[in-house]
Write an enzyme that holds these catalytic residues in place. Structure first.
Site, PDB file in Angstrom:
ATOM      1  N   HIS A 142       2.500  -9.564  11.303  1.00 26.80           N
ATOM      2  CA  HIS A 142       3.433  -9.490  10.177  1.00 26.80           C
ATOM      3  C   HIS A 142       4.722  -8.811  10.629  1.00 26.80           C
ATOM      4  O   HIS A 142       4.746  -7.594  10.746  1.00 26.80           O
ATOM      5  CB  HIS A 142       2.831  -8.662   9.039  1.00 26.80           C
ATOM      6  N   HIS A 175       6.253 -12.521   6.118  1.00 29.77           N
ATOM      7  CA  HIS A 175       5.044 -11.733   5.969  1.00 29.77           C
ATOM      8  C   HIS A 175       4.012 -12.025   7.036  1.00 29.77           C
ATOM      9  O   HIS A 175       3.845 -11.283   7.987  1.00 29.77           O
ATOM     10  CB  HIS A 175       4.441 -11.997   4.591  1.00 29.77           C
ATOM     11  N   GLU A 220     -17.185   6.675  -6.163  1.00 30.27           N
ATOM     12  CA  GLU A 220     -17.937   6.595  -4.903  1.00 30.27           C
ATOM     13  C   GLU A 220     -17.080   6.101  -3.742  1.00 30.27           C
ATOM     14  O   GLU A 220     -17.187   6.594  -2.616  1.00 30.27           O
ATOM     15  CB  GLU A 220     -19.155   5.674  -5.054  1.00 30.27           C
ATOM     16  N   HIS A 237     -30.574   0.004 -10.993  1.00 32.40           N
ATOM     17  CA  HIS A 237     -30.552   1.265 -10.255  1.00 32.40           C
ATOM     18  C   HIS A 237     -31.510   1.289  -9.067  1.00 32.40           C
ATOM     19  O   HIS A 237     -31.644   2.315  -8.420  1.00 32.40           O
ATOM     20  CB  HIS A 237     -30.891   2.427 -11.199  1.00 32.40           C
TER      21      HIS A 237
HETATM   22  C1  LIG Z   1      -8.696  -5.117   1.196  1.00 34.17           C
HETATM   23  C2  LIG Z   1      -7.753  -6.124   1.779  1.00 34.17           C
HETATM   24  N1  LIG Z   1      -7.574  -7.299   1.150  1.00 34.17           N
HETATM   25  C3  LIG Z   1      -6.761  -8.232   1.667  1.00 34.17           C
HETATM   26  C4  LIG Z   1      -6.105  -8.017   2.856  1.00 34.17           C
HETATM   27  C5  LIG Z   1      -5.237  -9.093   3.480  1.00 34.17           C
HETATM   28  N2  LIG Z   1      -3.806  -8.734   3.378  1.00 34.17           N
HETATM   29  C6  LIG Z   1      -3.119  -8.232   4.402  1.00 34.17           C
HETATM   30  S1  LIG Z   1      -1.529  -7.890   4.021  1.00 34.17           S
HETATM   31  C7  LIG Z   1      -1.726  -8.410   2.432  1.00 34.17           C
HETATM   32  C8  LIG Z   1      -0.602  -8.357   1.453  1.00 34.17           C
HETATM   33  C9  LIG Z   1      -0.235  -6.961   1.212  1.00 34.17           C
HETATM   34  O1  LIG Z   1       0.895  -6.880   0.431  1.00 34.17           O
HETATM   35  P1  LIG Z   1       1.726  -5.537   0.440  1.00 34.17           P
HETATM   36  O2  LIG Z   1       0.807  -4.381   0.433  1.00 34.17           O
HETATM   37  O3  LIG Z   1       2.739  -5.635  -0.618  1.00 34.17           O
HETATM   38  O4  LIG Z   1       2.377  -5.528   1.864  1.00 34.17           O
HETATM   39  P2  LIG Z   1       3.757  -6.208   2.243  1.00 34.17           P
HETATM   40  O5  LIG Z   1       3.771  -7.540   1.608  1.00 34.17           O
HETATM   41  O6  LIG Z   1       4.781  -5.329   1.695  1.00 34.17           O
HETATM   42  O7  LIG Z   1       3.714  -6.215   3.729  1.00 34.17           O
HETATM   43  C10 LIG Z   1      -3.033  -8.855   2.230  1.00 34.17           C
HETATM   44  C11 LIG Z   1      -3.527  -9.393   0.948  1.00 34.17           C
HETATM   45  C12 LIG Z   1      -6.328  -6.777   3.484  1.00 34.17           C
HETATM   46  N3  LIG Z   1      -5.768  -6.461   4.647  1.00 34.17           N
HETATM   47  N4  LIG Z   1      -7.123  -5.849   2.910  1.00 34.17           N
END
Ligand SMILES: Cc1ncc(C[n+]2csc(CCOP(=O)(O)OP(=O)(O)O)c2C)c(N)n1
Length: 687
Positions: A29, A277, A429, A490
């Site tokens: 990215h 991205h 948790e 549970h």
């Molecule tokens: C728990 C989780 N779900 C999905 C992803 C896949 N993922 C990586 S970056 C991203 C988008 C994140 O958006 P944002 O936090 O706004 O970052 P930006 O677009 O600003 O780089 C996703 C969904 C991940 N790394 N972790």
């Protein structure tokens, strides 16, 4: 070159290193590192207390990149600061943590610039991030740890611990529930050493946050009792610097800085979210972007000498002098408070105090016995007296998990008593284990507790604990159907199998009170592995260890608990936890009937797998094919020990709501059933 020009040159170095690395890897990215380069530059160069020569100096500020997909930000600054590597024994090595060659080989096998920040792999990484939300949640544990250390070890004129924790996150992190749990607790505990910087760019992978995330984040955090600041220009480093100063002046609240930014800043194509991205820019756009930054278009991985020098003159020089001052302070402290200084040393190296295991109980035979959780409570309270930095709590189930410390010098941890050793995580948790990770990264010895079934709510943090090789302690009670009437919601079924599947996690399910003692003895000595301790709610008979083998066998994962008189068994019954006493009863009946039976207590698959082949063969001789495993959980996986011709008495369905006795009958956890199955296997029983 003016200072402004030097700032800009440094920021553009971070940006172009990120662009080139993503381009070379053809994945990653680039957009977020481009947009956040000014923030990260300002934080590291002007604000953070960090000595690149010793990235594990205890009083350094912590930097957490919770939006781990922007890892190139971290690789760039670790490289530009010349941060040095340390090894798993916390020894300083001469080499760079991240070389330019690593950056050229971004995301390639063996590179110290992997796809996401990895704690045990690259020095200078404070925590592994990538699963969004984990980093910020973990940072709360780091902040709790700093407050605890300060409260316990600082003395008049000896501010040994006064560091801050900075965590950078994006929309993704703030959408994930774990960050909300953690932020809520951070506000409650008034953690004013904690600053989250929210990259507010309205973009996630599927596009604009207009389609998913339209809440008022500032209002939410204010209601969590955070101090919320808003900056409208991610490129204005003076504004960023001022906001950091405000954070440092703010007392009694954590700070959230909302930073308006544009993903892929400087890229001509910056509004195309895919390009900015999740994908490299492409060679043409790389050139155009470099042109926009006034950067030599054909250069690659260019680090101007002035930039390296600038990092050395700023964060490097500042960190070195602050570190030196701290070393002097600590050596005076050592003279005045030698015992406390020794504790700090031991903690930093993850060593235990001498006599850490003194006064551990030995439980006498008792047919009524003791619940696993009760035995755990006794052991934990003794260990807490021997190990001053052992601390933890439960996700609102402390009275059921029996994890409350009652020894003197424990007390509750609250905002006004940050040195307490009983934490109250609330019904959170997931955040609890992320926080436990953060405390462990700060070298405390933390535990977190809940019902075993709710390990599912915390699994991502447990997984990261294993990936980071942290010696966290996960205490799980109500390990099977012991809470009968609560019913199938549970009653854990698949949780043993699923946690056993996590590499690097040591799981122990002790079968009586003395096995609980030995399980703790094993756990406390782990330096680079998390352990899950799975305990019963109901009393388990305490075995007569003169008659049966000593519980110290727990240290080998599995051991022969009871054997046929000639030591040549024809059938082996393998059991764990609450099923141990059933197995022993069945064994006695079989022996009385002339069957050569052996009982193997197997509290830990993981530890057993690490024993020599010779030992494993001595416990489970290859030629004894008649084997029964008994465990009140999913049968999944037991084939590996009982083989094709063995049988597993376990669960094939969810449980049910009824008193335990009835459930044991209903699902076949009775010694008679084991006897029957054993005889069937031996062909001595006509079914
Ligand atoms: C728990 C989780 N779900 C999905 C992803 C896949 N993922 C990586 S970056 C991203 C988008 C994140 O958006 P944002 O936090 O706004 O970052 P930006 O677009 O600003 O780089 C996703 C969904 C991940 N790394 N972790």
């Amino acid at each position: 070159m003016t200072n402004d020009e030097l700032d800009q040159l440094s920021i553009n170095t971070i940006r172009t290193l990120s662009i080139d690395a993503v381009q070379a890897a053809n994945s990653g990215h680039p957009g977020t590192p481009m947009a956040l380069a000014p923030l990260v530059y300002t934080l590291w160069n002007r604000v953070m207390r960090f000595d690149p020569q010793d990235p594990i100096w205890p009083n350094r500020d912590r930097f957490v990149l919770s939006n781990g997909h922007a890892s190139m930000l971290l690789w760039s600054v670790l490289h530009l600061t010349g941060t040095r590597a340390v090894n798993a024994d916390y020894e300083k090595l001469g080499e760079l943590a991240v070389t330019l060659e690593d950056i050229r080989r971004f995301r390639q096998l063996g590179s110290k610039a992997p796809g996401h920040p990895e704690y045990h792999w690259v020095s200078g990484v404070e925590t592994t991030t990538g699963p969004l939300g984990q980093g910020v949640a973990t940072s709360v544990g780091m902040a709790i740890a700093e407050r605890w250390l300060a409260s316990r070890y600082n003395k008049p004129n000896f501010n040994l611990f006064d560091y801050n924790i900075y965590a950078v996150c994006g929309d993704g992190c703030l959408m994930e529930g774990v960050s909300s749990e953690a932020a809520s607790l951070a506000g409650h505990l008034a953690l004013d050493n904690l600053c989250w910087i929210y990259d507010h760019n309205h973009i996630t992978i599927e596009g604009s946050t207009q389609i998913t995330f339209t809440e008022d984040v500032a209002a939410r955090f204010r209601s969590y009792r955070w101090n919320v600041l808003h900056l409208n220009d991610a490129n204005d480093i003076e504004q960023i610097d001022r906001a950091m100063q405000m954070f440092r002046k703010t007392k009694g609240q954590p700070t959230l800085i909302i930073l308006d930014s544009h993903i892929g800043y400087g890229s001509p194509n910056r509004h195309d979210t895919a390009a900015a991205h999740g994908e490299p820019l492409g060679t043409d756009e790389v050139r155009l972007t470099k042109r926009a930054y006034d950067w030599p278009e054909d250069s690659q991985f260019l680090v101007p000498d002035e930039v390296r020098q600038h990092f050395a003159d700023s964060v490097g020089a500042r960190g070195a002098s602050e570190h030196r001052a701290w070393i002097d302070l600590f050596s005076e402290y050592r003279t005045e408070y030698p015992d406390l200084a020794t504790q700090i040393d031991q903690m930093q190296r993850r060593e235990l105090p001498e006599q850490w295991d003194q006064n551990l109980p030995i439980f006498p035979e008792d047919s009524k016995g003791l619940a696993g959780r009760e035995a755990s409570s006794k052991v934990l309270n003794i260990l807490a007296q021997n190990i001053p930095w052992l601390l933890g709590g439960s996700a609102d189930l402390g009275t059921s998990n029996k994890t409350l410390l009652t020894a003197p010098d424990t007390g509750d941890m609250q905002a006004e008593t940050p040195g307490g050793r009983n934490l109250h995580f609330g019904v959170r948790e997931h955040a609890m284990y992320a926080i436990v990770n953060g405390m462990s990264l700060s070298k405390l010895r933390p535990y977190g507790a809940t019902f075993f079934i709710f390990s599912d709510y915390a699994r991502p943090a447990i997984r990261l604990s294993a990936l980071m090789e942290l010696p966290t302690i996960l205490i799980f009670t109500h390990d099977a159907m012991g809470d009968g009437e609560d019913g199938p919601t549970h009653q854990p079924i698949e949780q043993l199998a699923s946690l056993r599947a996590i590499p690097g996690l040591t799981l122990l399910r002790p079968g009586d009170a003395n096995e609980v003692v030995e399980a703790y003895r094993v756990i406390m000595q782990l330096r680079h592995r998390p352990a899950a301790l799975v305990l019963s709610r109901q009393p388990l008979p305490t075995l007569n260890r003169n008659k049966y083998a000593p519980a110290s066998g727990v240290a080998r994962g599995a051991y022969v608990l009871a054997d046929s008189p000639d030591g040549k068994p024809e059938i082996i019954i393998i059991a764990t936890g609450s099923e141990i006493s059933l197995a022993v009863q069945a064994h006695e009946k079989l022996v009385a009937e002339g069957v050569s039976s052996r009982v193997v207590s197997m509290p830990s698959w993981d530890i057993f797998e690490h024993q020599t082949q010779e030992y494993r063969d001595s416990v489970l001789p290859a030629d004894v094919k008649a084997r029964v495993a008994v465990e009140q959980a999913s049968t999944f996986g037991w084939e590996r020990y009982v083989g094709n011709s063995g049988r597993v008495i376990g669960m094939q369905t969810f449980g049910a709501s009824a008193p335990l006795k009835e459930l044991q009958k209903e699902f076949g956890f009775e010694s008679e059933r084991i006897v029957t199955v054993a005889k069937e296997l031996l062909g001595r029983f006509n079914t």
